[in-house]
Design a protein around this motif. Structure first.
Motif, short mmCIF file in Angstrom:
data_model
loop_
_atom_site.label_atom_id
_atom_site.label_comp_id
_atom_site.label_asym_id
_atom_site.label_seq_id
_atom_site.Cartn_x
_atom_site.Cartn_y
_atom_site.Cartn_z
N ALA A 1 0.86 -1.19 0.00
CA ALA A 1 0.00 0.00 0.00
C ALA A 1 0.89 1.23 0.00
CB ALA A 1 -0.89 0.00 1.25
N SER A 2 0.36 2.31 -0.52
CA SER A 2 1.16 3.55 -0.56
C SER A 2 0.69 4.52 0.51
CB SER A 2 1.02 4.23 -1.93
OG SER A 2 1.52 3.38 -2.92
N MET A 3 1.67 5.22 1.07
CA MET A 3 1.39 6.27 2.04
C MET A 3 1.89 7.60 1.45
SD MET A 3 0.24 4.55 4.67
CE MET A 3 0.18 5.89 5.85
N GLU A 4 1.22 8.68 1.79
CA GLU A 4 1.78 9.99 1.46
C GLU A 4 2.92 10.26 2.44
OE1 GLU A 4 -0.86 13.30 1.27
OE2 GLU A 4 -2.41 12.16 0.20
N HIS A 5 4.00 10.82 1.92
CA HIS A 5 5.15 11.09 2.79
C HIS A 5 5.75 12.44 2.42
CE1 HIS A 5 8.70 10.75 5.09
NE2 HIS A 5 9.49 10.44 4.09
N GLN A 6 5.99 13.28 3.45
CA GLN A 6 6.42 14.66 3.19
C GLN A 6 7.80 14.98 3.77
OE1 GLN A 6 3.26 17.81 3.44
NE2 GLN A 6 2.38 16.35 4.87
N TYR A 7 8.50 15.78 3.02
CA TYR A 7 9.68 16.44 3.59
C TYR A 7 9.70 17.88 3.11
CZ TYR A 7 12.28 15.56 -0.84
OH TYR A 7 12.70 15.52 -2.15
N PHE A 8 10.46 18.72 3.80
CA PHE A 8 10.72 20.05 3.24
C PHE A 8 12.21 20.35 3.28
CE2 PHE A 8 9.38 21.53 7.66
CZ PHE A 8 10.63 21.96 8.08
N ILE A 9 12.58 21.30 2.43
CA ILE A 9 13.98 21.74 2.38
C ILE A 9 14.01 23.20 2.81
CG2 ILE A 9 15.97 22.15 0.87
CD1 ILE A 9 14.88 19.85 -0.90
N THR A 10 14.93 23.52 3.70
CA THR A 10 14.97 24.89 4.22
C THR A 10 15.83 25.78 3.32
OG1 THR A 10 16.97 24.59 5.53
CG2 THR A 10 14.88 23.96 6.57
N ASP A 11 15.67 27.07 3.53
CA ASP A 11 16.61 28.02 2.95
C ASP A 11 17.97 27.82 3.66
OD1 ASP A 11 14.69 29.27 1.38
OD2 ASP A 11 14.06 30.56 3.05
N PHE B 1 9.11 13.69 7.53
CA PHE B 1 8.23 13.44 8.69
C PHE B 1 7.44 12.14 8.56
CE2 PHE B 1 8.77 17.96 8.00
CZ PHE B 1 9.27 18.35 9.22
N TYR B 2 7.25 11.49 9.68
CA TYR B 2 6.34 10.34 9.77
C TYR B 2 5.28 10.70 10.81
CZ TYR B 2 9.84 8.02 7.04
OH TYR B 2 10.70 7.70 6.02
N GLU B 3 4.29 11.43 10.35
CA GLU B 3 3.28 11.96 11.26
C GLU B 3 2.29 10.87 11.67
OE1 GLU B 3 3.65 12.51 8.12
OE2 GLU B 3 1.74 12.41 7.07
N GLN B 4 1.72 11.02 12.87
CA GLN B 4 0.71 10.06 13.33
C GLN B 4 -0.57 10.18 12.50
OE1 GLN B 4 1.21 7.59 15.90
NE2 GLN B 4 3.25 8.23 15.30
N ASP B 5 -0.90 11.41 12.12
CA ASP B 5 -2.11 11.66 11.33
C ASP B 5 -1.80 11.44 9.85
OD1 ASP B 5 -4.54 12.53 10.40
OD2 ASP B 5 -4.07 14.67 10.64
N CYS B 6 -1.43 10.20 9.50
CA CYS B 6 -0.92 9.94 8.16
C CYS B 6 -2.03 9.47 7.21
CB CYS B 6 0.21 8.91 8.23
SG CYS B 6 -0.26 7.40 9.09
N ARG B 7 -1.71 9.39 5.92
CA ARG B 7 -2.71 9.08 4.90
C ARG B 7 -2.22 7.97 3.97
NH1 ARG B 7 -4.74 12.49 7.53
NH2 ARG B 7 -5.68 14.49 7.01
N THR B 8 -3.11 7.02 3.70
CA THR B 8 -2.81 6.11 2.58
C THR B 8 -3.06 6.88 1.29
OG1 THR B 8 -5.07 5.28 2.62
CG2 THR B 8 -3.42 3.98 3.81
N TRP B 9 -2.57 6.32 0.21
CA TRP B 9 -2.69 7.02 -1.07
C TRP B 9 -2.99 5.99 -2.17
CZ3 TRP B 9 0.01 6.83 -5.75
CH2 TRP B 9 -0.21 7.89 -6.64
#
Ligand SMILES: Cc1cc2nc3c(=O)[nH]c(=O)nc-3n(C[C@H](O)[C@H](O)[C@H](O)COP(=O)(O)OP(=O)(O)OC[C@H]3O[C@@H](n4cnc5c(N)ncnc54)[C@H](O)[C@@H]3O)c2cc1C
Length: 803
Positions: free
Chosen positions: A222-232, A267-275
């Motif tokens: 199954a796929s999960m949404e997964h986020q990262y960000f890059i800073t200045d 991030f691996y947030e608790q409030d995560c989403r399948t995709w």
């Protein structure tokens, strides 16, 4: 475009590119990769692309080390150097002792693969990573090999080398269908034409199940949404005077690495989403999901608390992309269950770090039938019958939420439970059973002494020690009953069945009606593939039995070799074993089932049909515990009836319930082996002290290879060790040492309650296998002295099961 080739790899992400390249390295040069869009257009292009060397098994460490060695080689290629920041180093943090103990165990395990992790205290963590605070920090694990790579360049470099070796890559070529022919070969239908081939490989990333559907199957991915960000730019990063190491935080579920003069935080947030649960738009390619930083605010807070410089950092880029998960967190690399000539390399959630190694192992499996390491932990056949989309999604969410929190020994997490049960599951739960999960089955682990009893999972002996001791004692001195559900059971029939079994098993197999025997199946390399009991029912039927986990694996192996006049039928889901063990087992059985159960009429290693109470049963006098014992196989719809009959007959004999942990302790005292803990494809029967199960006077699969191996002498030998500590068992993977040198690896370990010994099995250098040899074992960082003892210290002449 070619119209015929040997293998078609579907998907041009890291999984497909690595497989293609490694196939050419294994001598399969007439191979093709097809990609529906551009290379890396699935998940790979936007990966954070960290490459770490951390793994929780030796196979994982070995394959990751291969990735790193390969990526370094690609980096140093003067014609096409790949951007690879190797050696930034990385820390896995811990804020409790239990996590530190886990790290110490993994460090012990990795040492056996030539990989050194360092265990750091909080101050040393902060010294190596100049941006972190030591607040609420106990320490961490340092992996000096950590770094990150350019994913697009990596895939381009792999396909470039593959092409040079003869492979072809077709971009903008979507696979639209798959047809399998009678001879198991394939036609791959694409929007650019058809390709005939021997073998197909599903490397479809998050589109794995679109390709699986074309084969008529489904994978537990199954796929999960997964986020990262890059800073200045962060001045402290820019001016640090060193590269900032990677960071993995199980406390707040984020990771970070340096990106230019800023940081990349994922991030691996608790409030995560399948995709993509309800299908994926064909147009989703080189694409991202809408970002949603709100969702990660809880874990972001933790990241800022650890790295205060983040509080003032601007965000330059946000990435939210699909990432694939399986039921147990490990990918599926190997044979597609139940379909010949089909392979997969899917469910990769750390594909950049691992992909080089997975492709290497898969190419070996395709080209030679087996890889250099035992790949059971990755084998797609390890889930049978329960890996549906709903369960997979639940486990994917659970795993995502626990990304950096490894399982503690005996921990079985709650999502997706129960899935496989028998009519007895609620009955045993009401008796206080604590369950473990074995191939989806809820299997009794032990009986809780009080309803409130809760185990504190630990790498050390814990409060279950006395509970297991009491169960063992009850079995040793009286009689115990437990359920063994999911035990893999097949009926083999047809005129060729006997000859076939003789060819598949490397020892003599008894043909006597009413007798049970144990046999071992080898692969073409002469190493151990499977362990099976062969039961000749008095009416001529033959039952094969093996570990619950082996259900898909063993069926696949037998079907792949069975001639047309042999039939195989699985009985696994229809029958369950009630295991009756202890010196009073015969009295209880006699009270519940008519017939003469005396040792003369029904000696050890016998099988017969009987009624247990009113329930039909197949009874075998076999023992894994070393006590007098009966495996009572009962159809599930009458299991409760048989259970009631045994409980009733057992009342006067003080029958108690016990579980799998007591069995584990007892089998170690008997020298008995566990498939895929001690029985591995990396070792042959001689190395695994199974000499008496080999008969060179007959033909069997793997014989020539085994003869050669015997000539060369053993690489390792399996020994039993007695450890001088009462604090903790030796866990699988722990290093066995002599001085500073690693001389072996533990496969299993536990306390032997009847012998009072802390027992472990280990493969060690043959020169050190003699009883009496003094060694030591690195048990969660403790140097524990140990000595080699003869295998099976309990009842060495095996009189008790014969009594
Ligand atoms: C935000 C994020 C950060 C990550 N960070 C890291 C990290 O730091 N380190 C790490 O190791 N991993 C990381 N990962 C995971 C890693 O990126 C993936 O495990 C890896 O990219 C998966 O590669 P793949 O080849 O399996 O799948 P993909 O890259 O998705 O490749 C599959 C390919 O198959 C093609 N395909 C599908 N269907 C068909 C068809 N019918 N015909 C032809 N082609 C088809 C697709 O177009 C696609 O190109 C991250 C993932 C995400 C989402």
């Amino acid at each position: 475009m070619k119209s015929t080739t040997r293998a078609v790899v579907i998907g041009g992400g890291i999984a497909g590119c690595s497989t293609l390249y490694h196939l050419t390295q294994e001598g399969w040069t007439d191979v093709v990769l097809v990609e529906r869009d551009e290379l890396t257009s699935g998940t790979t292009w936007h990966s954070a692309a960290q490459v770490t060397n951390f793994g929780m098994t030796q196979t994982m460490v070995g394959l990751k080390s291969h990735s790193i060695a390969l990526y370094k080689d690609l980096r140093d290629d003067p014609d096409y150097p790949v951007g690879y920041n190797h050696g930034d180093g990385g820390i896995r943090l811990a804020n409790d002792e239990r996590t530190m103990e886990g790290y110490r165990h993994f460090a012990s395990m990795a040492r056996g693969m030539g990989v050194e992790y360092e265990i750091l205290d909080a101050e040393e963590c902060a010294r190596r990573h100049p941006l972190i605070s030591t607040e609420n920090l106990v320490g961490g694990l340092w992996d000096g090999e950590d770094g990150h790579i350019d994913p697009a360049q990596l895939c381009a470099a792999l396909t470039r080398r593959a092409r040079k070796a003869g492979a072809e890559v077709y971009r903008k070529t979507a696979v639209t269908g798959l047809t399998q022919h009678k001879d198991h070969s394939w036609t791959v239908h694409t929007d650019q034409g058809d390709i005939d081939c021997e073998v197909v490989v599903n490397a479809g990333g998050y589109r794995v199940n679109e390709i699986a559907a074309m084969m008529g199957t489904h994978h537990p991915v199954a796929s999960m949404e997964h986020q990262y960000f890059i800073t200045d730019t962060i001045p402290e990063v820019r001016d640090a005077g060193q590269r900032i190491p990677l960071l993995r935080c199980p406390i707040s579920d984020y990771y970070s690495r340096q990106e230019k003069d800023g940081l990349l935080i994922g991030f691996y947030e608790q409030d995560c989403r399948t995709w993509g649960m309800d299908g994926i738009s064909p147009a989703f390619s080189m694409d991202l999901c809408p970002d949603d930083l709100e969702r990660v605010s809880d874990v972001l807070e933790g990241a800022i608390a650890r790295m205060p410089v983040l509080a003032d950092a601007g965000i330059k880029t946000i990435v939210n992309g699909p990432i694939t998960y399986t039921i147990d967190g490990a990918p599926l690399v190997g044979h597609v269950p139940g379909i010949r000539n089909a392979y997969c390399i899917i469910g990769l959630r750390a594909g950049l770090g691992e992909g080089g190694g997975h492709g290497w192992l898969l190419a070996q499996i395709i080209a030679h039938g087996e890889a250099c390491y035992d790949t059971w932990g990755l084998d797609p056949r390890r889930f049978t019958g329960h890996g549906n989309a709903e369960l997979t999604a639940l486990k994917a969410i659970e795993d995502y939420q626990n990304e950096f929190r490894f399982h503690i020994p005996h921990e079985h997490r709650p999502a997706g439970r129960p899935i496989k049960t028998t009519p007895l599951t609620p009955v045993l739960a009401a008796e206080g059973a604590e369950f473990a999960v074995v191939n989806g089955w809820e299997r009794v682990d032990y009986i809780k002494p009080t309803p409130e009893f809760v185990e504190t999972h630990s790498f050390r002996f814990n409060e279950t020690f006395d509970v297991i001791a009491a169960e063992v004692s009850a079995v040793q001195n009286g009689v115990g009953l437990t359920e063994v559900n999911g035990f893999n059971r097949m009926e083999i029939g047809g005129p060729g069945a006997r000859e076939f079994l003789d060819r598949m098993i490397c020892g003599r197999v008894t043909r006597k009606p009413g007798k049970v025997g144990l046999g071992y199946l080898l692969n073409h390399q002469g190493c151990l593939k499977s362990e099976m009991t062969v039961a000749n029912l008095p009416d001529g039927r033959i039952w094969l039995g093996s570990a619950a986990a082996a259900e898909g694996h063993d069926m696949d192996w037998l079907l792949a070799h069975a001639p047309e006049d042999v039939t195989l039928r699985s009985l696994t889901n229809e029958w369950t074993i009630l295991l009756l063990a202890g010196p009073k087992a015969r009295d209880v059985l006699s009270g519940a089932a008519r017939g003469d159960w005396s040792p003369e009429a029904f000696p050890w290693l016998s099988v017969r049909e009987a009624f247990v109470g009113i329930a039909p049963a197949v009874v075998m006098s076999v023992s894994f515990s070393g006590e007098l014992a009966y495996e009572i196989h009962v159809p599930n719809n009458q299991l409760y009836a048989a259970y009631l009959a045994l409980r009733k007959a057992g009342d006067v004999h003080g029958l108690t319930l016990f579980g799998a942990r007591a069995v584990e302790s007892m089998r170690l005292e008997k020298g008995y082996l566990h498939w895929k803990a001690d029985i591995l494809t990396e070792f042959d029967p001689f190395e695994t002290r199974l000499d008496r199960f080999v008969d060179f006077s007959k033909d069997f699969l793997g014989k020539d290879a085994l003869l050669k191996r015997r000539e060369n002498g053993p690489g390792k030998r399996l020994v039993t060790l007695a450890l001088d500590t009462r604090e903790a068992p030796a866990h699988g993977g722990a290093s066995v040492m002599q001085g500073a040198k690693v001389v072996g690896t533990v496969t299993s370990g536990d306390w032997g309650h009847r012998t009072g010994l802390n027992l472990a099995y280990a493969f060690v250098d043959p020169a050190l296998a003699a009883p009496g040899t003094a060694l030591y074992v690195d048990v969660i960082g403790m140097d524990v002295t140990a000595r080699v003892i003869p295998a099976g210290p309990y009842d060495p002449d095996t009189r008790r099961p014969r009594s």
